[in-house]
Design a protein around this motif. Structure first.
Motif, PDB file in Angstrom:
ATOM      1  N   THR A  46       0.843  -1.190   0.000  1.00 64.86           N
ATOM      2  CA  THR A  46       0.000   0.000   0.000  1.00 64.86           C
ATOM      3  C   THR A  46       0.880   1.242   0.000  1.00 64.86           C
ATOM      4  N   VAL A  47       0.569   2.172  -0.888  1.00 63.33           N
ATOM      5  CA  VAL A  47       1.297   3.437  -0.978  1.00 63.33           C
ATOM      6  C   VAL A  47       0.340   4.578  -0.674  1.00 63.33           C
ATOM      7  N   ILE A  48       0.732   5.461   0.236  1.00 63.15           N
ATOM      8  CA  ILE A  48      -0.078   6.639   0.565  1.00 63.15           C
ATOM      9  C   ILE A  48       0.568   7.861  -0.061  1.00 63.15           C
ATOM     10  N   LEU A  49      -0.169   8.558  -0.911  1.00 64.38           N
ATOM     11  CA  LEU A  49       0.312   9.769  -1.577  1.00 64.38           C
ATOM     12  C   LEU A  49      -0.430  10.964  -1.012  1.00 64.38           C
ATOM     13  N   ILE A  50       0.310  11.935  -0.490  1.00 70.56           N
ATOM     14  CA  ILE A  50      -0.297  13.158   0.038  1.00 70.56           C
ATOM     15  C   ILE A  50       0.086  14.310  -0.883  1.00 70.56           C
ATOM     16  N   THR A  51      -0.882  14.881  -1.545  1.00 70.35           N
ATOM     17  CA  THR A  51      -0.625  15.975  -2.482  1.00 70.35           C
ATOM     18  C   THR A  51      -1.913  16.728  -2.761  1.00 70.35           C
ATOM     19  N   HIS A  52      -1.768  17.992  -3.180  1.00 67.30           N
ATOM     20  CA  HIS A  52      -2.936  18.760  -3.610  1.00 67.30           C
ATOM     21  C   HIS A  52      -2.992  18.889  -5.131  1.00 67.30           C
ATOM     22  N   LYS A  53      -2.041  18.248  -5.823  1.00 65.15           N
ATOM     23  CA  LYS A  53      -1.980  18.356  -7.270  1.00 65.15           C
ATOM     24  C   LYS A  53      -2.934  17.355  -7.913  1.00 65.15           C
ATOM     25  N   LEU A  54      -3.949  17.859  -8.569  1.00 63.73           N
ATOM     26  CA  LEU A  54      -5.010  17.006  -9.091  1.00 63.73           C
ATOM     27  C   LEU A  54      -4.506  16.044 -10.161  1.00 63.73           C
ATOM     28  N   ARG A  55      -3.568  16.486 -10.976  1.00 66.31           N
ATOM     29  CA  ARG A  55      -3.054  15.598 -12.023  1.00 66.31           C
ATOM     30  C   ARG A  55      -2.373  14.385 -11.402  1.00 66.31           C
ATOM     31  N   GLU A  56      -1.560  14.599 -10.375  1.00 69.32           N
ATOM     32  CA  GLU A  56      -0.901  13.485  -9.698  1.00 69.32           C
ATOM     33  C   GLU A  56      -1.927  12.540  -9.083  1.00 69.32           C
ATOM     34  N   ILE A  57      -2.962  13.101  -8.488  1.00 66.84           N
ATOM     35  CA  ILE A  57      -4.001  12.277  -7.878  1.00 66.84           C
ATOM     36  C   ILE A  57      -4.679  11.397  -8.923  1.00 66.84           C
ATOM     37  N   MET A  58      -5.062  11.987 -10.041  1.00 63.20           N
ATOM     38  CA  MET A  58      -5.791  11.242 -11.068  1.00 63.20           C
ATOM     39  C   MET A  58      -4.920  10.176 -11.728  1.00 63.20           C
ATOM     40  N   GLU A  59      -3.631  10.440 -11.852  1.00 59.57           N
ATOM     41  CA  GLU A  59      -2.750   9.515 -12.561  1.00 59.57           C
ATOM     42  C   GLU A  59      -2.176   8.415 -11.672  1.00 59.57           C
ATOM     43  N   ALA A  60      -2.060   8.674 -10.357  1.00 62.34           N
ATOM     44  CA  ALA A  60      -1.280   7.758  -9.522  1.00 62.34           C
ATOM     45  C   ALA A  60      -2.073   7.028  -8.442  1.00 62.34           C
TER      46      ALA A  60
END
Length: 321
Positions: free
Chosen positions: A1-15
């Motif tokens: 499991t990988v937890i990604l914390i970001t406000h960048k929508l492109r990163e969220i949608m792609e990753a």
């Protein structure tokens, strides 16, 4: 499991596979990425609909405000960081500088902002701007009508141990509106002005007496942006304007930049975010290895072409060869 914390929508949608959204310290939703969209996620983040595209009318450039000719900068080790950069910016337009970090953009802002010695010729509305010695400092730049939002808010934008209201005075402490008499500043007027700026830019918490280090990074950025933008400068130098800022604040800051442009301010924008450069700029200049590789109109270029220029490859020249 990988937890990604970001406000960048492109990163969220792609990753991601699933997205949990926090707002004001509370988890407000968890959704499957495939069943969501950038628009719906932005609305969850902010609590209202957000414009992800910058709305602006075509620029109406006026007279040349800033003219830069053969600008050269060496760092403290004697390494040349700017290698003969030349460009003009007119009133009422945004010139975006794109490039991978470390290719001279920071030195460009520092030299124009009076923070770094340089050689060459720079004029502001036809008057020479000193590039070294007397008059080559931030205070003189402000007197000439130049506002500066530096890339690094901690080292160059704020004094973290100072209160928000004291930081709003930085660079503008000689403003007559802040003077009580010949000896003392009018702290009450400055606090009131800070509270007004905090309300306009939605700085949280809206406490003028709070030290700058007590605010989140995004709210620290809002304090710097508010201080500089509210001055209605002839020229705005702005580096990484939305670094560490939430989606709603990004939308607001972008609107403020466009509003300044429409009011006749010349804007030099430096950002590593290509989406930001393409959305805001009226012209885009790409820097590589301390030089301008080329200039493009945002409506006739794309991320691929800009990416090649950022890597030191000019597609137009390659095709001609």
């Amino acid at each position: 499991t990988v937890i990604l914390i970001t406000h960048k929508l492109r990163e969220i949608m792609e990753a991601t596979d699933n997205v949990s959204v926090m707002r004001r310290g509370t988890m407000v939703a968890t959704v499957k990425t495939a069943e969501s969209s950038p628009e719906s996620l932005a609305e969850l983040m902010v609590g209202r609909k957000v414009l992800l595209e910058v709305e602006k009318t075509p620029a109406k450039p006026g007279d040349v405000v800033l003219s830069v000719q053969n600008l050269r900068v060496k760092d403290e080790h004697g390494v040349e960081r700017l290698k003969g950069v030349s460009f003009d910016i007119r009133a009422g337009e945004i010139l975006g500088i794109a490039g991978v970090a470390g290719n001279g953009q920071s030195e460009l802002l520092a030299a124009l902002g009076g923070m770094m010695k340089a050689t060459g010729k720079v004029t502001m509305k036809g008057a020479d701007l000193p590039l070294s010695g007397k008059g080559a400092d931030g205070q003189s730049r402000r007197a000439a009508g130049i506002a500066h939002v530096p890339e690094d808010r901690h080292h160059h934008g704020l004094i973290l141990d100072f209160a928000a209201w004291e930081n709003v005075a930085l660079g503008y402490h000689n403003d007559p509106a802040y003077q009580k008499n010949a000896l003392f500043m009018d702290n009450a007027a400055l606090i009131a002005d800070t509270e007004k700026k905090m309300a306009t830019f939605d700085v949280r918490p809206p406490i003028a007496a709070l030290s700058a280090k007590s605010f989140s990074g995004g709210n620290q950025q809002k304090i710097v942006v508010a201080r500089e933008m509210e001055r209605n400068p002839a020229l705005l130098l702005i580096g990484q304007p939305t670094r560490g800022v939430d989606i709603g604040a990004i939308e607001f800051i972008h609107k403020q930049i466009v509003a300044l442009r429409d009011a006749g301010t010349a804007v030099l924008l430096v950002s590593v975010e290509l989406d930001e450069i393409m959305s805001l700029s009226d012209r885009i200049a790409v820097m590589f290895d301390g030089q301008i590789m080329g200039e493009r109109a945002p409506e006739t270029t794309n991320e691929r072409e800009l990416g090649l220029l950022m890597a030191g490859i000019d597609p137009a020249k390659e095709k001609a060869a």
